[in-house]
Design a protein around this motif. Structure first.
Motif, PDB file in Angstrom:
ATOM      1  N   ALA A  65       0.843  -1.191   0.000  1.00  0.00           N
ATOM      2  CA  ALA A  65       0.000   0.000   0.000  1.00  0.00           C
ATOM      3  C   ALA A  65       0.881   1.244   0.000  1.00  0.00           C
ATOM      4  O   ALA A  65       1.888   1.304   0.709  1.00  0.00           O
ATOM      5  N   VAL A  66       0.476   2.227  -0.813  1.00  0.00           N
ATOM      6  CA  VAL A  66       1.201   3.497  -0.910  1.00  0.00           C
ATOM      7  C   VAL A  66       0.178   4.618  -0.824  1.00  0.00           C
ATOM      8  O   VAL A  66      -0.813   4.626  -1.569  1.00  0.00           O
ATOM      9  N   ASP A  67       0.413   5.579   0.085  1.00  0.00           N
ATOM     10  CA  ASP A  67      -0.515   6.703   0.202  1.00  0.00           C
ATOM     11  C   ASP A  67      -0.406   7.593  -1.034  1.00  0.00           C
ATOM     12  O   ASP A  67       0.617   7.572  -1.741  1.00  0.00           O
ATOM     13  N   PRO A  68      -1.451   8.378  -1.347  1.00  0.00           N
ATOM     14  CA  PRO A  68      -1.461   9.176  -2.585  1.00  0.00           C
ATOM     15  C   PRO A  68      -0.295  10.153  -2.712  1.00  0.00           C
ATOM     16  O   PRO A  68       0.268  10.307  -3.800  1.00  0.00           O
ATOM     17  N   LEU A  69       0.102  10.838  -1.644  1.00  0.00           N
ATOM     18  CA  LEU A  69       1.207  11.787  -1.730  1.00  0.00           C
ATOM     19  C   LEU A  69       2.522  11.068  -2.036  1.00  0.00           C
ATOM     20  O   LEU A  69       3.279  11.486  -2.917  1.00  0.00           O
ATOM     21  N   SER A  70       2.777   9.958  -1.335  1.00  0.00           N
ATOM     22  CA  SER A  70       3.997   9.192  -1.600  1.00  0.00           C
ATOM     23  C   SER A  70       3.991   8.635  -3.018  1.00  0.00           C
ATOM     24  O   SER A  70       5.034   8.557  -3.668  1.00  0.00           O
TER      25      SER A  70
END
Length: 118
Positions: A65-70
């Motif tokens: 999982a990767v957050d939108p900003l990252s």
């Protein structure tokens, strides 16, 4: 898109087994945080679930999982793992990085390089 090499997947599954509880498989959280000599550092840890706005990637039974900003900073990233005695560990090949530090765990993008003086 995020890519994990076979050796990275194998090592992450080995590490994940330490965090597994009965009936659950933690997901790998991959991201960035302000830190390091180049301005941004990679972050990896295991969590119980993804957030609703996360980008998720499946590598067999390993979920990342990767957050939108990252995600904007990690688009096209390849994560590898090496067992070399010197310089072994996770390696990050990030097409968005315009500068990296000697240890390979921090980087700067074109946008962040100006703010940290590169």
């Amino acid at each position: 898109m995020i890519t994990l090499t076979d050796s990275a997947i194998q090592e992450l599954k080995r590490l994940r087994s330490k965090y597994e509880k009965e009936g659950s498989q933690p997901i790998l959280r991959l991201g960035v945080k302000p830190s390091g000599c180049s301005g941004l550092s990679y972050v990896m840890n295991f969590e119980s679930q993804a957030n609703p706005d996360d980008h998720t990637f499946d590598f067999g039974d390993l979920r990342v999982a990767v957050d939108p900003l990252s995600m904007t900073l990690l688009q096209g990233l390849t994560v590898d793992f090496s067992e070399d005695l010197l310089g072994g560990g996770f390696k990050f090949k990030n097409p968005n990085a315009v500068a990296t530090c000697g240890c390979g765990t921090s980087f700067a993008t074109a946008e962040t390089a100006a703010t940290v003086g590169h």
